[in-house]
Design an enzyme around this catalytic site. Structure first.
Site, PDB file in Angstrom:
ATOM      1  N   GLY A  46       0.838  -1.191   0.000  1.00  0.00           N
ATOM      2  CA  GLY A  46       0.000   0.000   0.000  1.00  0.00           C
ATOM      3  C   GLY A  46       0.876   1.245   0.000  1.00  0.00           C
ATOM      4  N   GLN A  51       2.467  10.017   2.130  1.00  0.00           N
ATOM      5  CA  GLN A  51       3.832   9.474   2.214  1.00  0.00           C
ATOM      6  C   GLN A  51       4.738   9.980   1.092  1.00  0.00           C
ATOM      7  OE1 GLN A  51       2.121   5.297   2.625  1.00  0.00           O
ATOM      8  NE2 GLN A  51       3.981   5.102   3.838  1.00  0.00           N
ATOM      9  N   CYS A  91       5.751  -0.286   7.662  1.00  0.00           N
ATOM     10  CA  CYS A  91       5.417   0.985   7.034  1.00  0.00           C
ATOM     11  C   CYS A  91       6.601   1.428   6.186  1.00  0.00           C
ATOM     12  CB  CYS A  91       5.109   2.033   8.108  1.00  0.00           C
ATOM     13  SG  CYS A  91       4.630   3.634   7.410  1.00  0.00           S
ATOM     14  N   LEU A  92       6.322   1.781   4.944  1.00  0.00           N
ATOM     15  CA  LEU A  92       7.404   2.215   4.049  1.00  0.00           C
ATOM     16  C   LEU A  92       8.026   3.525   4.544  1.00  0.00           C
ATOM     17  CD1 LEU A  92       5.766   1.367   0.610  1.00  0.00           C
ATOM     18  CD2 LEU A  92       7.430   0.006   1.892  1.00  0.00           C
ATOM     19  N   HIS A 133      -4.623   1.184   7.652  1.00  0.00           N
ATOM     20  CA  HIS A 133      -3.275   1.787   7.776  1.00  0.00           C
ATOM     21  C   HIS A 133      -3.137   2.978   6.808  1.00  0.00           C
ATOM     22  CE1 HIS A 133       1.281   1.174   8.196  1.00  0.00           C
ATOM     23  NE2 HIS A 133       1.198   1.930   7.114  1.00  0.00           N
ATOM     24  N   GLU A 134      -3.610   2.796   5.577  1.00  0.00           N
ATOM     25  CA  GLU A 134      -3.473   3.880   4.575  1.00  0.00           C
ATOM     26  C   GLU A 134      -4.389   5.063   4.917  1.00  0.00           C
ATOM     27  OE1 GLU A 134      -0.981   3.567   2.847  1.00  0.00           O
ATOM     28  OE2 GLU A 134      -0.706   1.422   3.050  1.00  0.00           O
ATOM     29  N   HIS A 137      -2.716   7.192   7.369  1.00  0.00           N
ATOM     30  CA  HIS A 137      -1.740   8.110   6.761  1.00  0.00           C
ATOM     31  C   HIS A 137      -2.438   9.372   6.244  1.00  0.00           C
ATOM     32  CE1 HIS A 137       2.089   6.091   6.933  1.00  0.00           C
ATOM     33  NE2 HIS A 137       1.666   5.005   6.310  1.00  0.00           N
TER      34      HIS A 137
HETATM   35  O1  K1U Z   1       1.599   2.429   3.896  1.00  0.00           O
HETATM   36  C1  K1U Z   1       2.662   1.826   3.943  1.00  0.00           C
HETATM   37  O2  K1U Z   1       3.595   2.245   4.610  1.00  0.00           O
HETATM   38  C2  K1U Z   1       2.795   0.516   3.198  1.00  0.00           C
HETATM   39  C3  K1U Z   1       2.747  -0.692   4.129  1.00  0.00           C
HETATM   40  C4  K1U Z   1       1.316  -1.212   4.187  1.00  0.00           C
HETATM   41  C5  K1U Z   1       1.041  -2.223   5.264  1.00  0.00           C
HETATM   42  C6  K1U Z   1       1.740  -3.388   5.368  1.00  0.00           C
HETATM   43  C7  K1U Z   1       1.443  -4.309   6.349  1.00  0.00           C
HETATM   44  C8  K1U Z   1       0.421  -4.085   7.218  1.00  0.00           C
HETATM   45  C9  K1U Z   1      -0.258  -2.885   7.120  1.00  0.00           C
HETATM   46  C10 K1U Z   1       0.049  -1.963   6.135  1.00  0.00           C
HETATM   47  C11 K1U Z   1       3.656  -1.750   3.566  1.00  0.00           C
HETATM   48  O3  K1U Z   1       3.488  -2.189   2.487  1.00  0.00           O
HETATM   49  S1  K1U Z   1       4.963  -2.277   4.571  1.00  0.00           S
HETATM   50  C12 K1U Z   1       5.747  -3.608   3.683  1.00  0.00           C
HETATM   51  C13 K1U Z   1       5.020  -4.898   3.719  1.00  0.00           C
HETATM   52  O4  K1U Z   1       4.648  -5.364   2.670  1.00  0.00           O
HETATM   53  C14 K1U Z   1       4.710  -5.598   4.988  1.00  0.00           C
HETATM   54  C15 K1U Z   1       5.399  -5.403   6.166  1.00  0.00           C
HETATM   55  C16 K1U Z   1       5.046  -6.070   7.336  1.00  0.00           C
HETATM   56  C17 K1U Z   1       4.034  -6.978   7.345  1.00  0.00           C
HETATM   57  C18 K1U Z   1       3.347  -7.221   6.156  1.00  0.00           C
HETATM   58  C19 K1U Z   1       3.696  -6.549   4.980  1.00  0.00           C
HETATM   59 ZN    ZN Z   2       2.667   3.233   6.331  1.00  0.00          ZN
END
Ligand code: K1U
Ligand code: ZN
Length: 170
Positions: A46, A51, A91-92, A133-134, A137
């Site tokens: 996402g 971001q 979170c990226l 989560h998005e 943000h």
């Molecule tokens: O919004 C963002 O920072 C993107 C985030 C979205 C997200 C991932 C996992 C759970 C909730 C929201 C990411 O893509 S982080 C990278 C990822 O793919 C990931 C990391 C940890 C657990 C599962 C996936």
């Molecule tokens: Zn995030």
């Protein structure tokens, strides 16, 4: 296609609240397309406009195992929520950190698609977690805000160390 820079916590611009779009015009479409490219390049599932330092209310998501089914949400709203789940989030904008976060298990979200047409989506599990989560943000929140003060302090210390190490190695 333009690749966008992702802001990193604790950048204060991550705290800005996004504004709804009056219409999905060509510029908004181009932003969403660039966000999809950026999300794939960063290996995320996402990405919210906040971001990438854009104030428009839009996020993109692809929770498919093959990462070939992007969904664009302009002006998203959660219109129903039920249940509870705790799942690991990353979170990226906070690289290297993950935590278990409590969210609704099932949600219904309403938004406009890339063509500016309204749609509704019922989501559960990881898809529901990612949408919540998005949306956070877009409201200027990060997953750390949903943890207990103690857990948040612990993870922030860990993150600072991680950043310092990365800076020392650079
Ligand atoms: O919004 C963002 O920072 C993107 C985030 C979205 C997200 C991932 C996992 C759970 C909730 C929201 C990411 O893509 S982080 C990278 C990822 O793919 C990931 C990391 C940890 C657990 C599962 C996936
Ligand atoms: Zn995030």
């Amino acid at each position: 296609m333009a690749m966008l820079d992702i802001l990193e916590f604790p950048d204060p611009r991550l705290r800005q609240v996004a504004t709804p779009l009056a219409q999905v015009d060509a510029d908004a479409k181009a932003l969403a397309e660039a966000m999809i490219e950026t999300m794939y390049a960063a290996k995320g599932i996402g990405l919210a406009a906040t971001q990438v330092n854009d104030r428009r209310r839009v996020f993109v998501m692809d929770t498919s195992p093959t990462q070939d089914a992007p969904v664009v949400f302009f002006n998203p709203e959660i219109i129903e929520r039920s249940g509870e789940q705790v799942g690991e989030e990353g979170c990226l904008s906070i690289p290297g950190l993950t935590a278990d976060v409590q969210r609704a298990e099932q949600i219904k979200v309403r938004a406009l698609n890339l063509e500016g047409e309204p749609f509704e989506l019922d989501a559960h599990g990881l898809e529901a977690v990612c949408i919540q989560h998005e949306l956070d943000h877009l409201d200027g929140k990060v997953f750390l805000d949903r943890l207990s003060p103690l857990k948040r302090r612990m993870l922030q210390k860990k993150y600072q160390k991680h950043r310092q190490q990365a800076a020392d190695e650079a």
